[in-house]
Scaffold this active site. Structure first.
Site, short mmCIF file in Angstrom:
data_model
loop_
_atom_site.label_atom_id
_atom_site.label_comp_id
_atom_site.label_asym_id
_atom_site.label_seq_id
_atom_site.Cartn_x
_atom_site.Cartn_y
_atom_site.Cartn_z
N LYS A 120 1.18 4.15 -2.99
CA LYS A 120 0.88 5.58 -2.78
C LYS A 120 2.15 6.43 -2.95
O LYS A 120 2.06 7.59 -3.39
CB LYS A 120 0.27 5.79 -1.39
CG LYS A 120 -1.15 5.24 -1.25
CD LYS A 120 -2.16 6.03 -2.08
CE LYS A 120 -3.61 5.68 -1.68
NZ LYS A 120 -4.61 6.41 -2.48
N TYR A 154 0.85 -1.20 0.00
CA TYR A 154 0.00 0.00 0.00
C TYR A 154 0.88 1.24 0.00
O TYR A 154 0.70 2.15 -0.82
CB TYR A 154 -0.90 -0.01 1.24
CG TYR A 154 -1.69 1.26 1.45
CD1 TYR A 154 -2.74 1.60 0.58
CD2 TYR A 154 -1.40 2.13 2.51
CE1 TYR A 154 -3.46 2.77 0.77
CE2 TYR A 154 -2.13 3.30 2.71
CZ TYR A 154 -3.15 3.61 1.83
OH TYR A 154 -3.87 4.77 2.02
N1 LIG Z 1 -9.89 5.65 4.58
C1 LIG Z 1 -8.72 6.07 5.07
O1 LIG Z 1 -8.46 6.08 6.29
C2 LIG Z 1 -7.66 6.57 4.13
C3 LIG Z 1 -6.43 7.01 4.63
C4 LIG Z 1 -5.48 7.52 3.75
C5 LIG Z 1 -5.74 7.57 2.41
N2 LIG Z 1 -6.94 7.13 1.94
C6 LIG Z 1 -7.22 7.22 0.51
O2 LIG Z 1 -8.36 8.07 0.33
C7 LIG Z 1 -9.07 7.66 -0.82
C8 LIG Z 1 -10.55 7.47 -0.47
O3 LIG Z 1 -10.66 6.56 0.60
P1 LIG Z 1 -12.10 6.12 1.13
O4 LIG Z 1 -11.93 5.64 2.53
O5 LIG Z 1 -13.11 7.14 0.81
O6 LIG Z 1 -12.36 4.83 0.20
P2 LIG Z 1 -13.72 4.05 -0.10
O7 LIG Z 1 -14.82 4.52 0.78
O8 LIG Z 1 -13.38 2.61 -0.11
O9 LIG Z 1 -14.08 4.51 -1.60
C9 LIG Z 1 -13.30 4.10 -2.66
C10 LIG Z 1 -13.90 4.68 -3.93
O10 LIG Z 1 -13.09 4.26 -5.04
C11 LIG Z 1 -13.93 3.61 -5.99
N3 LIG Z 1 -13.21 2.53 -6.66
C12 LIG Z 1 -12.57 1.49 -6.11
N4 LIG Z 1 -12.02 0.72 -7.07
C13 LIG Z 1 -12.33 1.30 -8.24
C14 LIG Z 1 -12.06 1.00 -9.60
N5 LIG Z 1 -11.34 -0.07 -9.95
N6 LIG Z 1 -12.55 1.81 -10.55
C15 LIG Z 1 -13.28 2.90 -10.22
N7 LIG Z 1 -13.56 3.26 -8.97
C16 LIG Z 1 -13.09 2.46 -7.99
C17 LIG Z 1 -15.11 3.09 -5.20
O11 LIG Z 1 -16.22 2.93 -6.05
P3 LIG Z 1 -17.08 1.55 -6.02
O12 LIG Z 1 -17.52 1.39 -4.60
O13 LIG Z 1 -18.18 1.79 -6.97
O14 LIG Z 1 -16.13 0.50 -6.44
C18 LIG Z 1 -15.32 4.21 -4.21
O15 LIG Z 1 -16.02 5.26 -4.83
C19 LIG Z 1 -8.37 6.41 -1.34
O16 LIG Z 1 -7.49 6.76 -2.36
C20 LIG Z 1 -7.62 5.90 -0.13
O17 LIG Z 1 -6.49 5.13 -0.46
C21 LIG Z 1 -7.90 6.63 2.76
#
Ligand SMILES: NC(=O)c1ccc[n+]([C@@H]2O[C@H](COP(=O)([O-])OP(=O)(O)OC[C@H]3O[C@@H](n4cnc5c(N)ncnc54)[C@H](OP(=O)(O)O)[C@@H]3O)[C@@H](O)[C@H]2O)c1
Length: 237
Positions: free
Chosen positions: A159, A155
């Site tokens: 990133k 991961y």
């Molecule tokens: N959550 C955390 O604590 C955290 C911390 C640091 C960084 N981040 C980063 O922040 C971002 C958002 O995180 P989040 O927690 O909001 O994630 P999330 O709720 O899991 O949402 C992920 C999104 O990406 C879409 N997605 C996944 N695979 C895809 C694909 N192959 N093609 C198109 N769309 C796709 C999903 O759509 P579908 O559901 O329709 O597949 C969903 O809209 C990510 O880049 C994550 O790595 C998150």
């Protein structure tokens, strides 16, 4: 700070951060192009935003697939006429294993979802932004990329690759009216994280709307001189 009438393409719009970001940019007067994989979730989100049809477009796409991404950008250009900003929020996490125990499939999945996707969406919008002489790219990285911890190697690496890609683009677009930056959240206060870590102190996590606010600033005219930044959004952790 304004993004009034700017066309903002948001990947991962249906996720926790993507939904908050869509709301913040809708309230700021942007026209939105929202994408995720699920048509149903996109429709639900669109209905909740209450924007008229000429200010909102949804189009499902797989951001790891080149043809799907190119089709997405084509649809946005046809439907809304331009792409002023790209917020690459789509991404995800797979980890929990030391590098020695990590499967090749885990590496491929992380590189595909976090790095390949960033490459594809940036590559698809850059020629259009260059033509119009204005553009904003903001990609969501992670604190893990710059402060790797144990058991999240693939991961963190994916990133870190995304950040290097954004910094490369920043160098390439210098002086063109386009900027490319990354925001680096630590743990975001999402329903999924609350379910996975029920005993954590949620008040230390980052509210999604605050990450969206940082992205809003990066998309404004006022941020024209901010290019190639990696902005920590770590909350109180
Ligand atoms: N959550 C955390 O604590 C955290 C911390 C640091 C960084 N981040 C980063 O922040 C971002 C958002 O995180 P989040 O927690 O909001 O994630 P999330 O709720 O899991 O949402 C992920 C999104 O990406 C879409 N997605 C996944 N695979 C895809 C694909 N192959 N093609 C198109 N769309 C796709 C999903 O759509 P579908 O559901 O329709 O597949 C969903 O809209 C990510 O880049 C994550 O790595 C998150």
């Amino acid at each position: 700070m304004s993004v009034q009438d700017r066309v903002v393409l948001i990947t991962g719009a249906t996720g926790a951060l993507g939904q908050a970001t869509s709301r913040v940019f809708a309230q700021a007067g942007a026209r939105l192009a929202l994408t995720g994989r699920s048509e149903g979730s996109l429709q639900e989100l669109a209905a909740s935003l209450g924007l008229p049809g000429d200010r909102l477009l949804t189009h499902p796409a797989d951001v790891t697939d080149a043809a799907s991404v190119d089709g997405l950008v084509k649809q946005v250009l046809a439907g809304l006429g331009q792409v002023d900003a790209l917020l690459h929020v789509a991404g995800g996490y797979r980890g929990g294993k030391a590098v020695a125990d990590t499967e090749l499939d885990d590496l491929d999945f992380m590189l595909g979802l976090n790095l390949r996707s960033a490459f594809l969406v940036c590559r698809a919008v850059l020629p259009h932004m260059a033509e119009q002489g204005w553009g904003r790219i903001v990609a969501v990285g992670s604190r893990s990329a710059v402060q790797p911890a144990r058991r999240s190697g693939v991961y963190a690496a994916s990133k870190a690759g995304l950040i290097a890609l954004i910094e490369t683009i920043a160098a390439e677009v210098k002086g063109t009216g386009i900027t490319a930056n990354a925001v680096l959240p630590s743990t975001i206060d999402t329903p999924a994280n609350r379910r996975t870590m029920p005993k954590a102190d949620f008040s230390k996590w980052v509210p999604p709307a605050q990450i969206a606010a940082a992205m809003l600033y990066l998309c404004s005219d006022e941020a024209a001189s901010v290019n190639g930044a990696r902005i920590p959004v770590y909350g109180q952790a």
